[in-house]
Design a protein around this motif. Structure first.
Motif, mmCIF file in Angstrom:
data_model
loop_
_atom_site.group_PDB
_atom_site.id
_atom_site.type_symbol
_atom_site.label_atom_id
_atom_site.label_comp_id
_atom_site.label_asym_id
_atom_site.label_seq_id
_atom_site.Cartn_x
_atom_site.Cartn_y
_atom_site.Cartn_z
ATOM 1 N N ILE A 62 0.871 -1.180 0.000
ATOM 2 C CA ILE A 62 0.000 0.000 0.000
ATOM 3 C C ILE A 62 0.904 1.224 0.000
ATOM 4 O O ILE A 62 1.859 1.299 0.782
ATOM 5 N N ASP A 63 0.623 2.197 -0.882
ATOM 6 C CA ASP A 63 1.502 3.365 -0.945
ATOM 7 C C ASP A 63 1.112 4.407 0.099
ATOM 8 O O ASP A 63 0.155 4.215 0.865
ATOM 9 N N GLU A 64 1.834 5.525 0.114
ATOM 10 C CA GLU A 64 1.609 6.554 1.130
ATOM 11 C C GLU A 64 0.286 7.278 0.975
ATOM 12 O O GLU A 64 -0.180 7.952 1.890
ATOM 13 N N ASP A 98 9.353 4.851 5.070
ATOM 14 C CA ASP A 98 9.557 3.597 5.783
ATOM 15 C C ASP A 98 8.637 2.520 5.222
ATOM 16 O O ASP A 98 7.511 2.798 4.810
ATOM 17 N N LEU A 99 9.134 1.314 5.240
ATOM 18 C CA LEU A 99 8.343 0.165 4.814
ATOM 19 C C LEU A 99 7.843 -0.526 6.082
ATOM 20 O O LEU A 99 8.603 -1.205 6.771
ATOM 21 N N GLU A 123 0.946 -11.829 9.257
ATOM 22 C CA GLU A 123 0.398 -13.175 9.120
ATOM 23 C C GLU A 123 -0.420 -13.361 7.851
ATOM 24 O O GLU A 123 -0.840 -14.483 7.526
ATOM 25 N N ALA A 124 -0.670 -12.280 7.115
ATOM 26 C CA ALA A 124 -1.463 -12.381 5.886
ATOM 27 C C ALA A 124 -0.667 -13.111 4.802
ATOM 28 O O ALA A 124 0.543 -13.277 4.903
ATOM 29 N N ASP A 125 -1.337 -13.543 3.770
ATOM 30 C CA ASP A 125 -0.687 -14.248 2.670
ATOM 31 C C ASP A 125 -1.028 -13.563 1.347
ATOM 32 O O ASP A 125 -2.127 -13.723 0.826
ATOM 33 N N PRO A 126 -0.114 -12.763 0.780
ATOM 34 C CA PRO A 126 1.205 -12.418 1.326
ATOM 35 C C PRO A 126 1.076 -11.321 2.399
ATOM 36 O O PRO A 126 0.028 -10.685 2.497
ATOM 37 N N PRO A 127 2.126 -11.094 3.182
ATOM 38 C CA PRO A 127 2.079 -10.051 4.214
ATOM 39 C C PRO A 127 1.771 -8.678 3.618
ATOM 40 O O PRO A 127 2.182 -8.370 2.497
ATOM 41 N N VAL A 128 1.042 -7.864 4.398
ATOM 42 C CA VAL A 128 0.663 -6.519 3.933
ATOM 43 C C VAL A 128 1.637 -5.503 4.528
ATOM 44 O O VAL A 128 1.869 -5.472 5.738
ATOM 45 N N VAL A 129 2.215 -4.673 3.663
ATOM 46 C CA VAL A 129 3.148 -3.625 4.096
ATOM 47 C C VAL A 129 2.699 -2.297 3.507
ATOM 48 O O VAL A 129 1.968 -2.244 2.517
ATOM 49 N N LYS A 130 3.169 -1.213 4.130
ATOM 50 C CA LYS A 130 2.743 0.122 3.694
ATOM 51 C C LYS A 130 3.910 1.092 3.733
ATOM 52 O O LYS A 130 4.770 1.019 4.622
ATOM 53 N N LEU A 131 3.928 2.002 2.764
ATOM 54 C CA LEU A 131 4.920 3.066 2.741
ATOM 55 C C LEU A 131 4.409 4.241 3.563
ATOM 56 O O LEU A 131 3.288 4.715 3.342
ATOM 57 N N MET A 132 5.199 4.694 4.533
ATOM 58 C CA MET A 132 4.793 5.831 5.351
ATOM 59 C C MET A 132 5.998 6.398 6.076
ATOM 60 O O MET A 132 7.060 5.762 6.143
#
Length: 258
Positions: free
Chosen positions: A84-86, A109-110, A116-125
């Motif tokens: 997910i972007d900023e 920052d990532l 635990e999600a498949d695939p893991p959820v990450v966000k730029l902020m």
């Protein structure tokens, strides 16, 4: 930007080697050697997506939270992540390398949202800014709770209190109630004063009537030697008086300006 750090240990070198601090656009590698010249094991620290000073670049990297699980990108075993972007837009599933590259390019920052999600959820902020805003929001909520908190004020008197002292306590009770606080009236009977219990009960009832519509009776206890009456503010009456106070304040300001 706050990047991601991972460490590992390697066995002793058989031959002496000489390395300078290695830098690249994607990975920052630091090898720390002990002071001794004897070949020993060393520790490698690798930070992904970090912005470090290059030749002629005077920018300083932001402080990172290496112990924060939300920034521990090395804990992700999957080869891809949902990014997910900023701007809260869903970029989609990308490789870990691509996510790190985007973090470096945007100097953000990532942050891991759902490991635990498949695939893991990450966000730029900007993680430091995010944590500051969360702390500020928490402080504001605490202030609001404190503002709505009702304190209890205690007023004590004897069954044979004189007129002046009675008036002082009555005015104090009215002020406390207007400020939104509870009032607990205590009339104590000591020793033979218990013979005048009816006088004390009569005094408490008189006090309640003199307070008037400002308060509502919450509880009372006439059984013990310390007889009590707890009054709470009458919100309906206080809400009616609030517009009157505002109008008087406005008139006073207008007359002062003239």
């Amino acid at each position: 930007m706050a990047g991601v750090t991972t460490s590992c240990s390697i066995p002793p070198f058989k031959q002496p080697i000489s390395l300078s601090q290695s830098q690249s656009k994607l990975v920052h590698l630091r090898i720390d050697f002990p002071n001794s010249t004897t070949a020993r094991g060393c520790r490698i620290t690798c930070r992904y997506g970090g912005i470090y000073s290059r030749q002629g670049d005077t920018r300083r990297p932001k402080q990172s939270s290496d112990d924060d699980p939300a920034l521990d990108f090395s804990s992700i075993r999957s080869s891809s992540v949902r990014l997910i972007d900023e701007e809260q837009n869903m970029v989609g599933i990308v490789s870990k390398t691509a996510a790190i590259q985007m973090a470096e390019e945007t100097e953000l920052d990532l942050v891991i949202l759902s490991p635990e999600a498949d695939p893991p959820v990450v966000k730029l902020m900007d993680y430091n800014k995010y944590k500051y805003e969360q702390q500020k929001k928490k402080r504001d909520q605490q202030k609001k709770r404190s503002a709505h908190r009702v304190d209890q004020k205690e007023l004590k008197m004897g069954y044979n209190i004189d007129v002046h002292d009675y008036t002082v306590r009555l005015k104090a009770a009215q002020k406390f109630l207007k400020d939104g606080d509870k009032v607990k009236l205590i009339v104590s009977l000591k020793g033979r004063e218990n013979e005048f219990k009816n006088n004390a009960i009569e005094l408490i009832r008189r006090f309640r009537d003199d307070v008037g519509e400002l308060a509502v009776e919450e509880s009372k206890n006439f059984r013990d030697r310390n007889m009590t009456l707890v009054l709470v503010p009458n919100k309906a009456v206080l809400q009616k008086e609030a517009p009157k106070k505002t109008a008087k304040s406005t008139e006073a300001q207008a007359s002062a300006s003239v």
